[in-house]
Scaffold this active site. Structure first.
Site, PDB file in Angstrom:
ATOM      1  N   SER A 130      28.312  36.184  50.000  1.00  0.00           N
ATOM      2  CA  SER A 130      29.472  37.029  49.729  1.00  0.00           C
ATOM      3  C   SER A 130      29.950  37.674  51.039  1.00  0.00           C
ATOM      4  O   SER A 130      30.198  36.968  52.012  1.00  0.00           O
ATOM      5  CB  SER A 130      29.127  38.049  48.640  1.00  0.00           C
ATOM      6  OG  SER A 130      30.281  38.618  48.082  1.00  0.00           O
ATOM      7  N   ASP A 149      33.139  30.959  40.313  1.00  0.00           N
ATOM      8  CA  ASP A 149      32.953  32.004  41.324  1.00  0.00           C
ATOM      9  C   ASP A 149      34.207  32.847  41.506  1.00  0.00           C
ATOM     10  O   ASP A 149      35.329  32.334  41.490  1.00  0.00           O
ATOM     11  CB  ASP A 149      32.617  31.315  42.651  1.00  0.00           C
ATOM     12  CG  ASP A 149      31.788  32.163  43.592  1.00  0.00           C
ATOM     13  OD1 ASP A 149      31.956  33.390  43.585  1.00  0.00           O
ATOM     14  OD2 ASP A 149      30.989  31.576  44.343  1.00  0.00           O
ATOM     15  N   HIS A 182      29.052  33.644  40.927  1.00  0.00           N
ATOM     16  CA  HIS A 182      28.889  34.198  42.273  1.00  0.00           C
ATOM     17  C   HIS A 182      27.445  34.214  42.772  1.00  0.00           C
ATOM     18  O   HIS A 182      27.208  34.493  43.935  1.00  0.00           O
ATOM     19  CB  HIS A 182      29.457  35.626  42.290  1.00  0.00           C
ATOM     20  CG  HIS A 182      29.788  36.160  43.644  1.00  0.00           C
ATOM     21  ND1 HIS A 182      30.598  35.500  44.544  1.00  0.00           N
ATOM     22  CD2 HIS A 182      29.421  37.325  44.256  1.00  0.00           C
ATOM     23  CE1 HIS A 182      30.723  36.223  45.644  1.00  0.00           C
ATOM     24  NE2 HIS A 182      30.022  37.332  45.492  1.00  0.00           N
TER      25      HIS A 182
END
Length: 304
Positions: free
Chosen positions: A113, A253, A280
């Site tokens: 991320s 995602d 994610h």
């Protein structure tokens, strides 16, 4: 195997200026294989939700987790304003950690991320001892991310986005109603497992207890980024990355394919894997497939 129960071979803190960075090592840093340094998301998250990567040590790869400054076991600085929390600060912390642990000449970086953008920026400077890079569930820029958030928000159940926007306009994003309205987004695009895994919940609790960094750099939620990162990205530098790079994302995602595409287009030596049943956190949602992809990549780097 519960990753949180894998015993570390070392843990502690390293000085970072007047502060301290907490770290955990699983495996042998002197094994000869590049150490895998795990850079967590947020900004303002903790290492906990990525602990499962410690299982790679069973295959011989030493794994280093750490908590970025302001979070988890590292020094907390709730009094610091937004001007303190910069990309350069966290780049310096990562470089300092790698040098302090004696792995600067033989390491890889796994960034997830926000950590993926940070890791890409780090790799673009071409550190001499960097052997490989994994970018997981990361957009190449926050402007791209925000454009795609509009698309995902429009697909939420009727009335949800209206409630979210009402609170965002009023500045009441720290209310129970806002948090409840955000849940459908998180369940679709952040973690699709029910119930949420223990390691994932641990990170959420840590973030809730001290949201200083998250609020300053990101904002009140994943899809309402109004912090200092809102105009930042790495599209301008990723063509300079000169190590084999693996990009991972999930089919569902929040880091949609459009936000990830620049990594595929611009990094010279890159491979992109989309995990079909994940959002994610594919290392938690599709652990076996994730391990397969990771180990194949790690073996290729070691053989190079």
């Amino acid at each position: 195997m519960q990753s949180a129960r894998i015993a570390p071979s070392a843990k502690g803190t390293v000085p970072f200026g007047p502060y301290k960075t907490w770290y955990r090592v699983t495996g042998d840093l002197n094994s000869g294989l590049p150490a895998l340094v795990v850079v967590h998301g947020g900004p303002g998250s903790t290492h906990d939700y990525l602990l499962r990567l410690a299982e790679l040590s069973a295959h011989g790869w030493p794994v280093v987790h750490y908590d970025q400054l302001g979070n988890g076991g590292s020094t907390h600085l709730p009094e610091k304003g937004a001007d303190f929390w910069t990309v350069d600060l966290f780049l310096a912390e990562l470089k300092n950690l790698v040098e302090a642990l004696g792995i600067a000449d033989n390491h890889m970086v796994f960034g997830q991320s926000w950590g993926g953008l940070l890791a890409a920026k780090y790799a673009a400077a071409r550190p001499a001892g960097l052997k490989g890079l994994i970018i997981a569930n990361s957009p190449a820029s926050y402007p791209l991310w925000l454009e795609e958030m509009e698309v995902l928000r429009a697909q939420l159940p009727e009335g949800v986005d209206e409630t979210l926007r009402r609170h965002e306009a009023a500045g009441t994003t720290n209310t129970d109603e806002y948090h409840a309205a955000a849940l459908p987004f998180y369940e679709r695009h952040v973690c699709r497992l029910k119930p949420w895994p223990r390691d994932w919940q641990a990170t959420f609790y840590e973030l809730f207890n001290d949201p200083t960094v998250y609020y300053a750099m990101n904002g009140p939620s994943e899809f309402h980024v109004n912090g200092t990162l809102k105009d930042w990205g790495v599209v301008d530098c990723i063509a300079d990355i000169d190590v084999p790079t693996l990009v991972i994302s999930g089919r569902h995602d929040e880091a949609t394919p459009r936000t990830v595409q620049p990594f595929q287009d611009l990094i010279p030596d890159v491979r992109w894997e989309i995990l079909e049943e994940s959002s994610h956190v594919p290392h938690l949602e599709e652990p076996e497939r994730f391990d397969e992809v990771m180990l194949d990549y790690l073996k290729r780097v070691a053989a190079a």
